[in-house]
Scaffold this active site. Structure first.
Site, PDB file in Angstrom:
ATOM      1  N   CYS A 113      38.144  41.711  44.693  1.00 12.27           N
ATOM      2  CA  CYS A 113      38.588  40.329  44.811  1.00 12.27           C
ATOM      3  C   CYS A 113      37.683  39.472  43.932  1.00 12.27           C
ATOM      4  CB  CYS A 113      38.592  39.842  46.257  1.00 12.27           C
ATOM      5  SG  CYS A 113      36.955  39.666  46.990  1.00 12.27           S
ATOM      6  N   SER A 114      38.133  38.273  43.606  1.00 10.96           N
ATOM      7  CA  SER A 114      37.443  37.461  42.606  1.00 10.96           C
ATOM      8  C   SER A 114      36.256  36.679  43.154  1.00 10.96           C
ATOM      9  CB  SER A 114      38.431  36.487  41.954  1.00 10.96           C
ATOM     10  OG  SER A 114      39.440  37.190  41.277  1.00 10.96           O
TER      11      SER A 114
END
Length: 202
Positions: A63-64
């Site tokens: 995930c970012s």
């Protein structure tokens, strides 16, 4: 079944590719016999033992940002459930960072494992979890080093417009963070405005 099987039968029997059989032969893990015509024949008992010792599946989740940690947990659960249901010996590698960052620890470790012939298959929940740009390069490495790629949610791929909006958002987010600092008020304003624009495009 005969004690000796062809390459295609051997690959099907233990759930690997014929390229993997050749790799194991090069590493000395398998010693097939040759027919008078030069075709390989594999001992079934040896194959089953090799499968138990050598087959590794890697699930990769990313995930970012820290705000998306719940999404990361969901990805991990999906990957674990999928791999366990197949009876595979697996490990999950997790990354927290931009899909445009090629220096993430997990990604670097994944590439090292692939290029040293240690990964039988790579499992992703979605294609863009690997990289926003450049995932095809990793897939090419997988092909060259005998690693199968499985993308669980191929049927739920986003549209071209949705992908483009996400890509533009990712690019501007990265560059605004570099320009103003990732925690600056100015950067947070830009990111929030971009998210609102992206939502309006959906």
């Amino acid at each position: 079944m005969s004690n000796w099987v062809s390459a295609s039968q051997a690959a099907e029997l233990i759930g690997v590719s014929t390229r993997t059989l050749l790799r194991w032969e090069e590493q000395g893990k398998l010693k097939p016999m040759r027919t008078s015509g030069g075709h390989r024949r594999y001992d079934v008992s040896e194959l089953l033992g090799t499968k138990n010792d050598s087959s590794l599946t890697i699930g990769y989740a990313r995930c970012s940002s820290h705000d998306q940690k719940e999404d990361l947990k969901r990805q991990v659960l999906v990957l674990e459930s999928y791999c366990a249901s197949k009876g595979w010996n697996f490990e999950i590698i997790q990354d927290l960072g931009s899909g445009m960052n090629y220096r993430k620890k997990g990604l670097i470790r994944l590439i090292k494992l692939i290029t040293t012939y240690q990964v039988e298959r790579l499992v992703l929940s979605h294609k863009d979890r690997l990289l926003r740009f450049g995932s095809d390069l990793i897939f090419y490495l997988c092909e060259q080093f005998g690693t199968e790629v499985i993308i669980i949610n191929r049927s739920k791929d986003s549209t071209f417009e949705e992908d483009l909006a996400k890509d533009v958002l990712e690019i501007i987010t990265v560059f605004s963070a570099r320009l103003y600092g990732s925690r600056s008020h100015k950067n947070k304003q830009i990111v929030q405005q971009l998210r609102e624009v992206a939502q309006n495009l959906e």
